[in-house]
Motif scaffolding. Sequence first.
Motif, mmCIF file in Angstrom:
data_model
loop_
_atom_site.group_PDB
_atom_site.id
_atom_site.type_symbol
_atom_site.label_atom_id
_atom_site.label_comp_id
_atom_site.label_asym_id
_atom_site.label_seq_id
_atom_site.Cartn_x
_atom_site.Cartn_y
_atom_site.Cartn_z
ATOM 1 N N ALA A 1 -4.211 4.140 0.007
ATOM 2 C CA ALA A 1 -4.239 2.966 -0.859
ATOM 3 C C ALA A 1 -4.822 1.798 -0.086
ATOM 4 O O ALA A 1 -4.493 1.587 1.081
ATOM 5 C CB ALA A 1 -2.841 2.622 -1.365
ATOM 6 N N MET A 2 -5.678 1.061 -0.752
ATOM 7 C CA MET A 2 -6.371 -0.070 -0.128
ATOM 8 C C MET A 2 -6.241 -1.257 -1.078
ATOM 9 O O MET A 2 -6.619 -1.159 -2.246
ATOM 10 C CB MET A 2 -7.843 0.331 0.058
ATOM 11 N N VAL B 1 2.061 -10.153 -2.009
ATOM 12 C CA VAL B 1 2.197 -8.717 -1.737
ATOM 13 C C VAL B 1 3.658 -8.270 -1.820
ATOM 14 O O VAL B 1 3.945 -7.135 -2.225
ATOM 15 C CB VAL B 1 1.543 -8.297 -0.404
ATOM 16 N N HIS B 2 4.575 -9.150 -1.471
ATOM 17 C CA HIS B 2 5.996 -8.786 -1.590
ATOM 18 C C HIS B 2 6.430 -8.713 -3.061
ATOM 19 O O HIS B 2 7.186 -7.825 -3.440
ATOM 20 C CB HIS B 2 6.869 -9.761 -0.797
ATOM 21 N N THR B 3 5.943 -9.646 -3.890
ATOM 22 C CA THR B 3 6.247 -9.544 -5.326
ATOM 23 C C THR B 3 5.621 -8.277 -5.902
ATOM 24 O O THR B 3 6.251 -7.576 -6.697
ATOM 25 C CB THR B 3 5.735 -10.772 -6.121
ATOM 26 N N ALA B 4 4.394 -7.966 -5.472
ATOM 27 C CA ALA B 4 3.694 -6.791 -6.009
ATOM 28 C C ALA B 4 4.413 -5.492 -5.648
ATOM 29 O O ALA B 4 4.617 -4.625 -6.511
ATOM 30 C CB ALA B 4 2.254 -6.757 -5.498
ATOM 31 N N SER B 5 4.816 -5.335 -4.396
ATOM 32 C CA SER B 5 5.459 -4.072 -3.999
ATOM 33 C C SER B 5 6.805 -3.908 -4.696
ATOM 34 O O SER B 5 7.168 -2.805 -5.124
ATOM 35 C CB SER B 5 5.615 -3.981 -2.478
ATOM 36 N N SER C 1 0.095 -5.322 -15.530
ATOM 37 C CA SER C 1 1.488 -4.845 -15.585
ATOM 38 C C SER C 1 2.316 -5.245 -14.371
ATOM 39 O O SER C 1 3.533 -5.402 -14.479
ATOM 40 C CB SER C 1 1.516 -3.319 -15.736
ATOM 41 N N VAL C 2 1.682 -5.390 -13.214
ATOM 42 C CA VAL C 2 2.438 -5.713 -11.998
ATOM 43 C C VAL C 2 2.903 -7.174 -12.023
ATOM 44 O O VAL C 2 3.929 -7.511 -11.435
ATOM 45 C CB VAL C 2 1.607 -5.392 -10.731
ATOM 46 N N GLY C 3 2.144 -8.043 -12.689
ATOM 47 C CA GLY C 3 2.617 -9.397 -12.937
ATOM 48 C C GLY C 3 2.304 -10.426 -11.866
ATOM 49 O O GLY C 3 2.905 -11.489 -11.828
ATOM 50 N N THR C 4 1.347 -10.134 -10.972
ATOM 51 C CA THR C 4 0.949 -11.144 -9.980
ATOM 52 C C THR C 4 -0.573 -11.129 -9.874
ATOM 53 O O THR C 4 -1.248 -11.145 -10.898
ATOM 54 C CB THR C 4 1.686 -10.934 -8.645
ATOM 55 N N VAL C 5 -1.152 -11.125 -8.688
ATOM 56 C CA VAL C 5 -2.606 -11.084 -8.557
ATOM 57 C C VAL C 5 -2.976 -10.178 -7.392
ATOM 58 O O VAL C 5 -2.226 -10.051 -6.423
ATOM 59 C CB VAL C 5 -3.196 -12.507 -8.375
ATOM 60 N N GLY C 6 -4.155 -9.549 -7.488
ATOM 61 C CA GLY C 6 -4.610 -8.618 -6.453
ATOM 62 C C GLY C 6 -5.220 -7.392 -7.095
ATOM 63 O O GLY C 6 -5.087 -7.182 -8.301
ATOM 64 N N GLY C 7 -5.895 -6.588 -6.284
ATOM 65 C CA GLY C 7 -6.499 -5.357 -6.780
ATOM 66 C C GLY C 7 -6.297 -4.241 -5.787
ATOM 67 O O GLY C 7 -5.895 -4.474 -4.644
ATOM 68 N N PHE C 8 -6.590 -3.011 -6.211
ATOM 69 C CA PHE C 8 -6.378 -1.891 -5.295
ATOM 70 C C PHE C 8 -7.246 -0.701 -5.665
ATOM 71 O O PHE C 8 -7.774 -0.600 -6.781
ATOM 72 C CB PHE C 8 -4.899 -1.469 -5.288
ATOM 73 N N CYS C 9 -7.369 0.194 -4.714
ATOM 74 C CA CYS C 9 -7.949 1.512 -4.941
ATOM 75 C C CYS C 9 -7.036 2.532 -4.280
ATOM 76 O O CYS C 9 -6.611 2.337 -3.140
ATOM 77 C CB CYS C 9 -9.350 1.603 -4.344
ATOM 78 N N VAL C 10 -6.705 3.604 -5.003
ATOM 79 C CA VAL C 10 -5.964 4.726 -4.416
ATOM 80 C C VAL C 10 -6.832 5.974 -4.483
ATOM 81 O O VAL C 10 -7.658 6.122 -5.391
ATOM 82 C CB VAL C 10 -4.597 4.978 -5.112
ATOM 83 N N GLU D 1 0.838 -1.211 0.000
ATOM 84 C CA GLU D 1 0.000 0.000 0.000
ATOM 85 C C GLU D 1 0.870 1.256 0.000
ATOM 86 O O GLU D 1 0.541 2.247 -0.673
ATOM 87 C CB GLU D 1 -0.980 -0.045 1.185
ATOM 88 N N ASP D 2 1.996 1.213 0.702
ATOM 89 C CA ASP D 2 2.941 2.341 0.653
ATOM 90 C C ASP D 2 3.516 2.508 -0.753
ATOM 91 O O ASP D 2 3.675 3.638 -1.236
ATOM 92 C CB ASP D 2 4.080 2.127 1.655
ATOM 93 N N ALA D 3 3.824 1.391 -1.416
ATOM 94 C CA ALA D 3 4.355 1.450 -2.780
ATOM 95 C C ALA D 3 3.338 2.073 -3.727
ATOM 96 O O ALA D 3 3.693 2.889 -4.593
ATOM 97 C CB ALA D 3 4.737 0.051 -3.261
ATOM 98 N N LEU D 4 2.070 1.708 -3.563
ATOM 99 C CA LEU D 4 1.010 2.284 -4.410
ATOM 100 C C LEU D 4 0.847 3.783 -4.162
ATOM 101 O O LEU D 4 0.673 4.563 -5.109
ATOM 102 C CB LEU D 4 -0.318 1.568 -4.140
ATOM 103 N N LYS D 5 0.917 4.190 -2.890
ATOM 104 C CA LYS D 5 0.802 5.621 -2.579
ATOM 105 C C LYS D 5 1.944 6.400 -3.221
ATOM 106 O O LYS D 5 1.745 7.484 -3.766
ATOM 107 C CB LYS D 5 0.775 5.836 -1.057
ATOM 108 N N ASP D 6 3.137 5.838 -3.177
ATOM 109 C CA ASP D 6 4.291 6.493 -3.815
ATOM 110 C C ASP D 6 4.160 6.501 -5.336
ATOM 111 O O ASP D 6 4.470 7.497 -5.989
ATOM 112 C CB ASP D 6 5.594 5.785 -3.414
#
Length: 399
Positions: free
Chosen positions: A108-109, A282-286, A246-255, A96-101
């Motif tokens: 970020a959620m 989450v570690h691969t995603a960040s 583009s991130v290359g794994t699985v998951g979703g988010f809202c910023v 979530e910190d990576a997404l905010k940046d």
Amino acid sequence: MTDLFSKFDGLIEQRRALLSTGVTDPFNLVMEKVISPTVAVCNGRETILLGTYNYMGMTFDPDVIAAGKQALDEFGSGTTGSRVLNGTYAGHRAVEDALKDFYGMDHAMVFSTGYQANLGIISTMAGKGDYIVLDIDSHASIWDGCKMGDAEVVPFKHNDIEAMEKRLKRIPEGAGKLVVLEGVYSMLGDIAPLKEMIAVAKAHGAMVLVDEAHSMGFIGPNGRGVAEDQGVLDQVDFVIGTFSKSVGTVGGFCVSNHPKFEILRLVCRPYVFTASLPPSVVHTASTSIRKLMHAADKRAHLWENSKTLHAGLTQRGFKLGTATPQSAIISVIMPDLERGAMMWEALLHEGLYVNLARPPATPAGMTLLRCSLCAAHSAEQVQTIIGMFERAGKAVGII
């Protein structure tokens, strides 16, 4: 007694008729081995991948893989819990910190899938008595979020600014309004006129949600999507995205920058009532997101690939979904489902995998062969792909 399956009889018969011609099932292909972001073994032979949404080629990035392996060792295979209970690990905060940046936003959620991100935010923000104004070609997850939230749903003609404005004008004074748009529409690969649409939405007092699933990482000076590219990211209330492109794994988010945003963690059912993503994910995603912040060269190469493929297919007589390349998606319009399936199989025999997309998922009842380019495709691979399309197209009688 009514058979609950009878509602699917038309589709069952269509599928039976298609498979009776001897064609490989285009919706049940197995990747026996994945060699790289652009090559896999399918049906026992090496196949170029042109239908994976792996836009930035991050699935085999060494740093991304190393981060996932380390997280498996240090945190185990899963959280076995919801984000609001025991399911928030250090990695969930880190992503979530990576997404905010990445987006330059305050909040970020992260959700377990991109589908759940749309389902959760839309259904929570717009409920009974509120209005959702959305593009008719919106993704299934957007429509499902509308249905779950019980708001009044007002669709408008695809990418039609005037039609959108007419709908907004008819909404009763004082009602809650949410306009839902996408940066890139995944079927044809066309982009939305977000700058003009967001201006209209704001003039009518609506909040704006933009799904940037198919543009994150690639479009915009920093890869933040179409809203950034058109200079209106600061006017968007919610950006929805996914880790599965583009991130290359699985998951979703809202910023979001909305000051009340954090309350959504307690009231958003698809966030509260599902298990959180595994630590390795989450570690691969960040790691991937932080690398995408410095991926200008990859973005430039992907644009070159898109322009080359679009021009090559156009010159050989194929009918494409857009007059010019607008994204990493290039859709080739087929005459009908039967010949679309034949063309899909002919390409597979050539050693090329693309997506066969059919109604009702496609706009205007079209059958499409959808190509998703990758930053890891070499210039030589793109030329090979054009040759494969030409040979298959002539064999099937498409060109």
